[in-house]
Design an enzyme around this catalytic site. Structure first.
Site, PDB file in Angstrom:
ATOM      1  N   ARG A  30      50.353  40.966  37.436  1.00 32.07           N
ATOM      2  CA  ARG A  30      50.073  42.348  38.242  1.00 32.07           C
ATOM      3  C   ARG A  30      50.645  42.655  39.221  1.00 32.07           C
ATOM      4  O   ARG A  30      50.621  43.752  39.661  1.00 32.07           O
ATOM      5  CB  ARG A  30      48.484  42.271  38.335  1.00 32.07           C
ATOM      6  CG  ARG A  30      47.833  42.491  36.883  1.00 32.07           C
ATOM      7  CD  ARG A  30      46.138  42.239  37.215  1.00 32.07           C
ATOM      8  NE  ARG A  30      46.117  40.759  37.578  1.00 32.07           N
ATOM      9  CZ  ARG A  30      44.800  40.172  37.880  1.00 32.07           C
ATOM     10  NH1 ARG A  30      43.815  40.953  37.638  1.00 32.07           N
ATOM     11  NH2 ARG A  30      44.803  39.082  38.231  1.00 32.07           N
ATOM     12  N   ARG A  39      50.862  46.192  30.199  1.00 33.34           N
ATOM     13  CA  ARG A  39      49.619  45.866  29.846  1.00 33.34           C
ATOM     14  C   ARG A  39      48.511  47.022  29.698  1.00 33.34           C
ATOM     15  O   ARG A  39      47.702  46.882  28.698  1.00 33.34           O
ATOM     16  CB  ARG A  39      49.017  44.954  31.099  1.00 33.34           C
ATOM     17  CG  ARG A  39      47.699  44.346  30.689  1.00 33.34           C
ATOM     18  CD  ARG A  39      46.962  43.712  31.975  1.00 33.34           C
ATOM     19  NE  ARG A  39      45.666  44.228  31.761  1.00 33.34           N
ATOM     20  CZ  ARG A  39      44.708  44.262  32.398  1.00 33.34           C
ATOM     21  NH1 ARG A  39      44.934  43.528  33.541  1.00 33.34           N
ATOM     22  NH2 ARG A  39      43.607  44.469  32.279  1.00 33.34           N
ATOM     23  N   ASP A  76      47.526  32.315  28.023  1.00 27.26           N
ATOM     24  CA  ASP A  76      46.730  31.998  29.116  1.00 27.26           C
ATOM     25  C   ASP A  76      46.168  30.447  28.721  1.00 27.26           C
ATOM     26  O   ASP A  76      46.324  30.188  27.731  1.00 27.26           O
ATOM     27  CB  ASP A  76      45.531  32.893  29.183  1.00 27.26           C
ATOM     28  CG  ASP A  76      44.663  32.662  30.647  1.00 27.26           C
ATOM     29  OD1 ASP A  76      45.121  33.044  31.517  1.00 27.26           O
ATOM     30  OD2 ASP A  76      43.760  31.995  30.331  1.00 27.26           O
TER      31      ASP A  76
END
Ligand code: CP3
Length: 358
Positions: A30, A39, A76
């Site tokens: 981010r 995103r 992730d």
């Protein structure tokens, strides 16, 4: 296909390099406006992970901006518990959450043991897409969470500050805890081997929460399972060693044990001094780290001074991969990362002068 830049793999093998290689934990994310844009198009984080082309695009974004020496798969650690049936979702500002938690022996027994190549095929598609698009530019790192770290999220149902539920399982029902960790260790081994077969050229195990344990509990409930995983990994693929990096945040006091569990390298956070770590285990493993990510909030001169201090702490010769001591913050100014990488490129070659080393 030939690897054009193998500094990262050479440093992990403690071989000579011309300058200290670098990558950053959470390097895609981010803090980059171009990440936020992709995103936004994907809708949410998990849709981004499931879309091989977009996952590939964001993996490559930090490499377009900075001269990094490795790419890390965009995914992730919580994909495994998701594939086990717990229902991972992200609520803005609150971090990861699971629809189901694992709190009892019956909950452990009900877990679906995933087969990575089938149940996590979207991750393998991302790996092979990224390898193709990298075209040998730099090596690709695959990763997983450690069994203990995954268990903390599965038992707590998300992030935690006190680890109340998972530690009551550990101390109150150690057999149930071991059953859960054993399932996770098998799943992580299968998952990392599938990533290696799909094209990952090194793998890192993130033990983000191992450092919250006592010394005996760390050995019994975290390290022993990572050791089991390391012993089960494919260590050579496409004619080259596939190095394994173990990163236990706040694990500095257990360095000898970690280095003895079989990895090629140990990741360090900033609370362990590199000079000390090298004296203790530098004959056995390469070391990765360890700039406090908060240093990147300071001005470029301060960033440069800290990069110099860390290079000096490790000292001359091979075996050091520069990294942050933990993931980069979403509030980091991308321009400050330029200052970091520029300083490293300028200051590190003098630590790799073979003539001076004799
Ligand atoms: O390093 C990279 O660039 C590769 C991608 C990567 C992500 N997560 C992307 C991500 C990696 C290696 C991870 C590992 C990870 N995920 C860990 C271990 C490393 C660590 O930081 O200790 C952990 C504990 C997680 C679990 C997780 N995933 C958390 C706690 C969060 C929320 C963070 C927050 O601030 O909300 C995530 C989501 C996540 N994973 C994001 C990214 C880029 C942010 C998601 C978004 O775009 O909103």
């Amino acid at each position: 296909m030939e690897l054009k830049n193998d500094r990262f793999l050479r440093a992990l093998a403690r071989q000579h390099v011309d300058r200290t290689p670098v990558w950053m934990m959470r390097q895609a994310g981010r803090y980059l406006p171009e990440y936020r844009e992709v995103r936004g198009q994907a809708g949410d984080f998990m849709s981004l992970c499931r879309d091989a082309d977009r996952a590939c695009e964001v993996t490559l974004q930090p490499l377009e901006r900075y001269a990094l020496d490795a790419a890390i798969l965009f995914s992730d650690i919580l994909t495994i518990p998701d594939a086990m049936g717990l229902g991972l979702y992200f609520e803005t500002g609150e971090g990861p959450k699971f629809r189901k938690t694992v709190r009892s022996e019956a909950d452990v027994a009900a877990l679906h043991q995933p087969v990575a190549e089938r149940d996590l095929d979207y991750v393998m598609r991302a790996v092979s897409t990224i390898r193709r698009e990298l075209n040998g530019r730099v090596p690709l790192i695959g990763f997983s969470g450690s069994p203990w770290t995954l268990a903390t999220y599965m038992v707590e149902g998300g992030s935690s500050k006190d680890f109340r539920h998972v530690k009551s399982m550990l101390y109150g029902s150690p057999d149930t805890m071991h059953q859960l960790l054993d399932i996770l260790a098998h799943s992580v081994t299968d998952y990392l081997n599938a990533q290696i077969r799909a094209g990952a050229q090194a793998v890192q195990i993130f033990d983000t929460w191992g450092g919250t344990l006592s010394t005996p509990a760390y050995r019994e409930f975290s390290l022993s399972y990572m050791e089991q995983i390391v012993a089960g990994l494919i260590r050579e693929h496409e004619g080259r060693r596939v190095p394994v990096i173990l990163f236990t945040k706040n694990g500095g006091q257990w360095l000898e044990d970690i280095a003895g569990s079989g990895p090629d390298a140990v990741g360090l956070d900033w609370t362990t001094e590199l000079s000390d770590a090298r004296a203790r285990v530098g004959h056995k493993v390469a070391l990765q780290g360890n700039l406090d990510p908060n240093v990147l909030f300071a001005n470029p001169a301060a960033i440069r001074a800290e990069v110099g201090r860390i290079l000096d702490s490790y000292g001359e010769g091979p075996g050091h991969v520069f990294n942050l001591g933990h993931g980069i913050s979403q509030f980091t100014d991308p321009g400050h990362v330029d200052a970091f990488i520029d300083a490293l490129h300028e200051l590190s070659p003098r630590y790799h002068n073979q003539i001076a080393m004799g």
